[in-house]
Design an enzyme around this catalytic site. Structure first.
Site, PDB file in Angstrom:
ATOM      1  CD  GLU A 184      61.564  20.655  37.726  1.00  0.00           C
ATOM      2  OE1 GLU A 184      61.673  20.619  36.410  1.00  0.00           O
ATOM      3  OE2 GLU A 184      62.333  20.127  38.429  1.00  0.00           O
ATOM      4  CG  HIS A 202      61.181  11.542  30.935  1.00  0.00           C
ATOM      5  ND1 HIS A 202      62.010  10.732  31.489  1.00  0.00           N
ATOM      6  CD2 HIS A 202      61.398  12.811  31.358  1.00  0.00           C
ATOM      7  CE1 HIS A 202      62.874  11.239  31.978  1.00  0.00           C
ATOM      8  NE2 HIS A 202      62.671  12.421  32.039  1.00  0.00           N
TER       9      HIS A 202
END
Length: 422
Positions: free
Chosen positions: A94, A163
């Protein structure tokens, strides 16, 4: 209406609605019955497709966006149509592909960066905040950064603390960013188009659990030129007694809280308890609402007071977290004189806290009761399913959570309750 099958699940002889049926009922009451239905996934896909077709500078980049057509199939068909130069599969890095995207935006391109989940954006937060958000200011307006960071945000199901976070308040606190959180298909399509066309960096917070939800959508919304203004909230339902603000998935829950009658209620213990009791506390103050004494000692038996008592709630879909539509919120509070904020993120320093501050600063003299906040629990998200349900405001009820609602006797009005403290 809209082909909705109103199947009922019965508990102790009392019909209730499932989550999926309830969401469809909410949608059918929100839009015209003659409108076409599309899912949020289809709305996002069509918006990307049309903007990439209209502007060759727009390209999509992220993990599995090409060959796999997106982890949630948002980019379905785009690789075949636009090729690998404009639909770019990346390694699991990322920080790397977000930095490349920001650099491309410096150069004048319009990258759309997809995170498989916004939790992974933490790997790239330096590029998002220090590079994308601040460059226009630090260059005295010479550098614009037309980039969109998009992907699923907030809690899903069974994915643990790392998450399941909501990043609305995180990114909403950063000057230089615009932060959007769509609820319906109209929101998703109109706001994503606006985000791609905007000259500034936009954080676009979707919700995984809404991707498959269908909403009626008008012909105007399907037009390729359609977009929604950034920074403008939508009043989903008008009311006169209390204002409820929400964004993303919580908008649907707020609408059901407003509309469901006593015998339709799906009653998960963590959410309906809190929002009905808290809304009720606000309504009770200075209104002398009357409640059967059993409700004071057992909140799980609290009936659908909002509908039962004729309480009219105004539901505001924020759509834009930054800039926040303070004028719409304050105008509503000045009309209803009461406010409840609903969000799934952490309560401290949350979006609801900012809304509360804005109302206290601009409309304090109009309030007839304290502002109340409904938010997720102030703990990391548990992994165990039963604890997870308790940590986030929700509507999905199990059969064991559904109860039979007693009819209030006529004598209950003799009990003049001014406030409930639970």
């Amino acid at each position: 209406m809209l082909g909705v099958i109103r199947q009922r699940v019965t508990c102790r002889g009392i019909p209730t609605l499932t989550l999926e049926q309830g969401m469809r009922v909410v949608a059918s009451r929100t839009f015209s019955s003659s409108a076409k239905e599309i899912t949020v996934r289809e709305a996002l896909n069509s918006a990307l497709d049309e903007e990439m077709s209209a502007d060759p500078r727009v390209f999509l980049m992220g993990e599995e966006v090409g060959e796999y057509q997106g982890a949630y199939k948002i980019s379905k068909g785009l690789l075949e149509k636009y090729g690998p130069d404009r639909v770019v599969d990346t390694p699991i890095t990322e920080a790397g592909f977000t930095g490349i995207g920001v650099g491309a935006a410096y150069y004048g391109l319009k990258p759309v960066i997809e995170f498989m989940t916004f939790n992974f954006s933490m790997q790239a937060i330096d590029h998002i905040i220090n590079s994308a958000a601040k460059s226009n200011y630090m260059s005295a307006g010479q550098i614009s950064v037309p980039i969109v960071f998009r992907g699923p945000n907030g809690a899903a199901a069974g994915v643990g603390a790392q998450h399941s976070q909501c990043y609305a308040a995180w990114y909403g606190s950063i000057p230089g960013l615009k932060v959007l959180a769509p609820y319906s298909s109209e929101d998703a399509r109109g706001l994503l188009k606006a985000a791609i066309r905007d000259p500034d960096p936009v954080v676009f917070l979707e919700n995984e659990l809404l991707y498959g939800e269908s909403f009626p959508i008008s012909a105007e919304t399907l037009d390729s030129s359609f977009s929604l203004p950034i920074g403008k909230a939508k009043i989903e339902r008008e009311g006169k007694d209390v204002t409820i603000t929400a964004f993303s998935k919580m908008v649907g829950y707020a609408l059901q809280i407003r509309n469901l009658k006593t015998n339709e209620m799906v009653f998960p213990r963590m959410f309906y308890n809190r929002i009905r009791v808290r809304v009720l506390r606000i309504i009770c103050i200075n209104l002398q609402s009357y409640i059967f004494y059993n409700c004071m000692w057992n909140p799980y038996r609290l009936p659908g007071i909002l509908a039962k008592e004729g309480i009219s709630a105004e539901v505001i879909n924020l759509r834009s977290i930054r800039p926040l539509d303070r004028s719409t919120i304050n105008a509503s509070v000045r009309k209803t004189n009461r406010l409840v904020t609903v969000e799934e993120g952490f309560p401290q320093h949350g979006v609801g806290a900012e809304i509360c501050a804005s109302v206290l600063e601009d409309s304090f003299e109009y309030l007839d009761a304290p502002v109340e906040r409904i938010a997720g629990a102030d703990v990391p998200m548990p992994y165990a399913a039963n604890l997870e349900r308790m940590a986030v405001p929700q509507q999905r009820g199990l059969a064991t959570d559904q109860v039979h609602w007693p009819q209030l006797p006529k004598r209950y009005k003799e009990l003049k309750l001014t406030k409930i403290n639970l």
